[in-house]
Design an enzyme around this catalytic site. Structure first.
Site, PDB file in Angstrom:
ATOM      1  CE  LYS A 106       9.440   6.050  57.009  1.00 47.12           C
ATOM      2  NZ  LYS A 106       9.095   7.329  56.342  1.00 47.12           N
TER       3      LYS A 106
HETATM    4  O1  G3P Z   1       6.172   9.657  56.015  1.00 47.33           O
HETATM    5  C1  G3P Z   1       5.615   9.574  54.738  1.00 47.33           C
HETATM    6  C2  G3P Z   1       5.300  10.943  54.231  1.00 47.33           C
HETATM    7  O2  G3P Z   1       6.475  11.722  54.164  1.00 47.33           O
HETATM    8  C3  G3P Z   1       4.621  10.914  52.876  1.00 47.33           C
HETATM    9  O3  G3P Z   1       3.820  12.046  52.829  1.00 47.33           O
HETATM   10  O4  G3P Z   1       2.587  13.895  51.779  1.00 47.33           O
HETATM   11  O5  G3P Z   1       4.363  12.637  50.469  1.00 47.33           O
HETATM   12  O6  G3P Z   1       2.180  11.530  51.023  1.00 47.33           O
HETATM   13  P1  G3P Z   1       3.218  12.554  51.459  1.00 47.33           P
END
Ligand code: G3P
Length: 217
Positions: free
Chosen positions: A83
């Site tokens: 990533k």
């Molecule tokens: O894969 C990306 C994810 O973990 C981000 O999620 O909820 O932190 O926006 P969030």
């Protein structure tokens, strides 16, 4: 549509693998920190139990540093997907890694223009963060629709991996648009199974069945 699990918690992964619904795993530095584990040991443990792609994010921001970290992480196993952030440096690294047949997941995507560049850089996956756009009052799913349209126009091989999902409707909306993958925290996968009318209907079936006094076995 493929469903990836968005967590670095190996025990949660083990439990949800039993559903047969999990096609891969995504992690990021925040999820690794939350797990409390060493990144290399954690990614290796996930690769031991998951057949599909396992995303592991570099933490350097310069090309040389990202490439060095990518070498360490990709050595863990062939399913490790590196990533990189959607920055100029991240896409330079993406192009070099994809030329070496190393899978790359370009993350922190928030515009169709960024996604276009990621596809040109040979990304295996692009991760637009729909929830964080919704959090700002935008409509993250519009971005998914735009990216899918652009990718279809030019037959890009990059798979659209919907990230930062907030609820089961994001799963349905992503599928209606035709996204390739969605990555979900365990809580949303559990919610996806649930509907109050299913629970109510099952309870009624079993109550009526109980009145018959019968047993199938
Ligand atoms: O894969 C990306 C994810 O973990 C981000 O999620 O909820 O932190 O926006 P969030």
């Amino acid at each position: 549509m493929k469903i990836f699990l968005d967590t670095a918690d190996v025990k949660q992964i083990e439990v949800l693998l039993e559903t047969g619904m999990i096609d891969g795993v995504t992690t990021n530095p925040s999820l690794i920190a939350k797990s409390g584990g060493d990144i290399k040991e954690t990614i290796a443990a996930i690769c031991d139990i998951v057949d599909g792609p396992v995303s592991a994010e570099v933490t350097a921001t310069d090309v040389k540093g990202m490439l060095a970290e990518a070498d360490v992480l990709s050595a863990i196993g062939p399913q490790v997907t590196i990533k990189v952030p959607l920055t100029k440096e991240g896409l330079i690294v993406c192009k070099q890694l994809s030329a070496r047949d190393i899978m790359v997941n370009v993350t922190l995507c928030f515009s169709a223009g960024q996604a276009l560049l990621a596809a040109k850089a040979g990304a295996t996956f692009i991760s637009p963060f729909v929830g964080r756009l919704d959090d700002l009052g935008a409509d993250g799913m519009n971005l998914i629709a735009d990216i899918c349209t652009i990718y279809d126009h030019y037959d890009f091989a990059t798979e659209v991996l919907v990230a930062s999902a907030r609820h089961p409707q994001h799963v349905v909306d992503a599928a209606l648009i035709g996204a390739d993958v969605i990555t979900l925290p365990p809580s949303i996968i559990d919610q996806l199974y649930k509907h109050p009318l299913t629970d109510k209907g099952l309870a009624a079936f079993l109550e009526d069945w109980k009145q018959t006094g019968q047993s199938i076995l």
